[in-house]
Design an enzyme around this catalytic site. Sequence first.
Site, PDB file in Angstrom:
ATOM      1  N   TYR A 144      -2.502   2.271  13.204  1.00  0.00           N
ATOM      2  CA  TYR A 144      -1.124   2.187  13.999  1.00  0.00           C
ATOM      3  C   TYR A 144      -1.281   1.209  15.115  1.00  0.00           C
ATOM      4  O   TYR A 144      -2.250   1.184  16.010  1.00  0.00           O
ATOM      5  CB  TYR A 144      -1.108   3.601  14.656  1.00  0.00           C
ATOM      6  CG  TYR A 144       0.227   3.773  15.401  1.00  0.00           C
ATOM      7  CD1 TYR A 144       0.061   4.025  17.020  1.00  0.00           C
ATOM      8  CD2 TYR A 144       1.536   3.702  14.922  1.00  0.00           C
ATOM      9  CE1 TYR A 144       1.176   4.185  17.587  1.00  0.00           C
ATOM     10  CE2 TYR A 144       2.649   3.787  15.753  1.00  0.00           C
ATOM     11  CZ  TYR A 144       2.444   3.953  17.018  1.00  0.00           C
ATOM     12  OH  TYR A 144       3.445   4.126  18.068  1.00  0.00           O
ATOM     13  N   ASP A 239      -6.595  -5.378  17.852  1.00  0.00           N
ATOM     14  CA  ASP A 239      -5.901  -4.649  18.591  1.00  0.00           C
ATOM     15  C   ASP A 239      -6.902  -3.524  19.202  1.00  0.00           C
ATOM     16  O   ASP A 239      -7.174  -2.531  18.727  1.00  0.00           O
ATOM     17  CB  ASP A 239      -4.869  -3.646  17.618  1.00  0.00           C
ATOM     18  CG  ASP A 239      -3.941  -2.723  18.391  1.00  0.00           C
ATOM     19  OD1 ASP A 239      -2.937  -2.156  17.883  1.00  0.00           O
ATOM     20  OD2 ASP A 239      -4.189  -2.625  19.785  1.00  0.00           O
ATOM     21  N   LYS A 267      -3.208   1.293  27.491  1.00  0.00           N
ATOM     22  CA  LYS A 267      -3.962   2.357  27.799  1.00  0.00           C
ATOM     23  C   LYS A 267      -4.818   2.245  29.145  1.00  0.00           C
ATOM     24  O   LYS A 267      -4.217   2.310  30.378  1.00  0.00           O
ATOM     25  CB  LYS A 267      -4.938   3.039  26.774  1.00  0.00           C
ATOM     26  CG  LYS A 267      -4.036   3.400  25.321  1.00  0.00           C
ATOM     27  CD  LYS A 267      -4.592   3.970  24.525  1.00  0.00           C
ATOM     28  CE  LYS A 267      -3.743   4.426  23.313  1.00  0.00           C
ATOM     29  NZ  LYS A 267      -2.726   5.142  23.055  1.00  0.00           N
TER      30      LYS A 267
HETATM   31  P1  KE4 Z   1       1.722   2.335  23.138  1.00  0.00           P
HETATM   32  O1  KE4 Z   1       2.879   1.422  22.964  1.00  0.00           O
HETATM   33  O2  KE4 Z   1       1.984   3.735  22.632  1.00  0.00           O
HETATM   34  O3  KE4 Z   1       1.298   2.046  24.503  1.00  0.00           O
HETATM   35  O4  KE4 Z   1       0.606   1.659  22.111  1.00  0.00           O
HETATM   36  C1  KE4 Z   1       0.503   1.564  20.971  1.00  0.00           C
HETATM   37  C2  KE4 Z   1      -0.699   1.564  20.053  1.00  0.00           C
HETATM   38  C3  KE4 Z   1      -1.166   0.249  19.707  1.00  0.00           C
HETATM   39  N1  KE4 Z   1      -2.307   0.013  19.096  1.00  0.00           N
HETATM   40  C4  KE4 Z   1      -3.127   1.282  18.944  1.00  0.00           C
HETATM   41  C5  KE4 Z   1      -4.513   1.124  18.375  1.00  0.00           C
HETATM   42  C6  KE4 Z   1      -2.885   2.430  19.430  1.00  0.00           C
HETATM   43  O5  KE4 Z   1      -3.510   3.316  19.470  1.00  0.00           O
HETATM   44  C7  KE4 Z   1      -1.462   2.828  20.113  1.00  0.00           C
HETATM   45  C8  KE4 Z   1      -0.928   3.814  20.465  1.00  0.00           C
HETATM   46  N2  KE4 Z   1      -1.845   5.144  20.323  1.00  0.00           N
HETATM   47  C9  KE4 Z   1      -1.038   6.176  20.003  1.00  0.00           C
HETATM   48  C10 KE4 Z   1      -2.255   7.310  19.859  1.00  0.00           C
HETATM   49  N3  KE4 Z   1      -3.028   7.290  18.946  1.00  0.00           N
HETATM   50  C11 KE4 Z   1      -0.202   6.514  21.214  1.00  0.00           C
HETATM   51  C12 KE4 Z   1       0.214   8.018  21.197  1.00  0.00           C
HETATM   52  C13 KE4 Z   1       1.747   8.075  21.362  1.00  0.00           C
HETATM   53  O6  KE4 Z   1       2.402   7.257  20.455  1.00  0.00           O
HETATM   54  O7  KE4 Z   1       2.412   8.918  22.213  1.00  0.00           O
END
Ligand code: KE4
Length: 427
Positions: A144, A239, A267
């Site tokens: 993801y 990523d 994060k």
């Molecule tokens: P955000 O747009 O949620 O800040 O980041 C997206 C993203 C991009 N790349 C990786 C490897 C990620 O894990 C994420 C977001 N991770 C999820 C949890 N596995 C966020 C939780 C959520 O969407 O509320």
Amino acid sequence: MRWPLSEKAYELAKALIPGGVNSPARAFGAVGGHPLFIDRAQGAWVWDIDGCRYVDYVGSWGPMILGHAHPEVLSAIESAMRRGTSFGAPTQAETELAELVCKIVPSIEKVRLVNSGTEATMSAIRLARGATGRSKIIKFAGSYHGHVDSLLVAAGSSAATLGVPNSPGVTAGTAQDTLVLRYNDVEGVQQVFEKMGEEIAAVIVEPVAGNMGCVPAKAEFLRKLRELTHKYGAILIFDEVMTGFRVALGGAQSLYGITPDLTTLGKIIGGGLPVGAYGGKASIMDHVLPVGKVFQAGTLSGNPLATAAGIATLRILQRENPYPLLEARSHQLEKGLTEIIAQTGLPARVQRCGSMLTLFFTSEEIIDWDTASRCNTKQFARFFWGMLEEGVYLPCSQFEAWFVSTAHGETEIAKTLEAASKVLKSL
Ligand code: KE4
């Protein structure tokens, strides 16, 4: 345990917010029941609005590597906010954060700050396409990268594994330029590049996958991606939104010793406030407007409060180098869980990289989405609720990583293992 106030808050929220949450990851969809509404957090602990407290392994899905409400981070935010919260003009804090990122992640020569991991990956994909003039991108099933249209794509059935949308609203036209391959599948990647390498703009990969649960890439897989993208002129995007500053200060790329062309971050870089970033070789980054022609913008990008929290967080990580401690604590947790699993004879296992780990309900090694998807998710749901009853707050899905922070001490690890022993033996 009952959570009457969270239950009521959930009903109210659902009337105004789809599913009562601002991100589906929080909706408890995979475990049933309703989410807990959090009142406050401190260190390794969170309290819900019913007054129950838990050892927290969600850590806001990764950012809280220093634990919640770290005093130095709070005071940095506080002093920044007294000078105003947003100007829409450059500030020296943005340059300072950029400098920190470029120093900590040497593959990043130039970096652009944005507001989320999604914005970072969306911008990196657009940049890769703009810089190469090519359309196709490769991602991996089970990974993801945020809710970017071109990355909300599942493996298609066609031979070339052309993507198919995995969300309504993502058009076939968008999905057709995304190829979805199997994670850790060296042969599969080799075949696709031999077939259409000249059409590939970029490969985007989580160097340690966290969105299938914790699945570290095989070193030869990442080496193959580096070799093939180099050979065919495609851009390799790591990523590191989750792994950046998490699995090591320099992220997974510093562990594997592989240099990507672009890196996406999120994060931890914001210390709990909204910051994402994408960066890499200056020769690629200079394709971004206003130097180049690839458009990307954002009203609150580089926001003074968020950059203050990010700078404070990265400075503490640099100064204190907590990674040996995080490794020791996380190993202790992994070892303890593995011993309990052995005592119960359950088909379960722990996979870990640094301070991110997952307890999977399967006995087979998880190397890709195919193996991850065979986990017993119903058993996970029972485990999740059992741990919650015992005061341990885990990510509400089998396919997420647990995060250990510097605030998780002997007490928290012992409590977690005591709870796990009771719950796993009851399954
Ligand atoms: P955000 O747009 O949620 O800040 O980041 C997206 C993203 C991009 N790349 C990786 C490897 C990620 O894990 C994420 C977001 N991770 C999820 C949890 N596995 C966020 C939780 C959520 O969407 O509320």
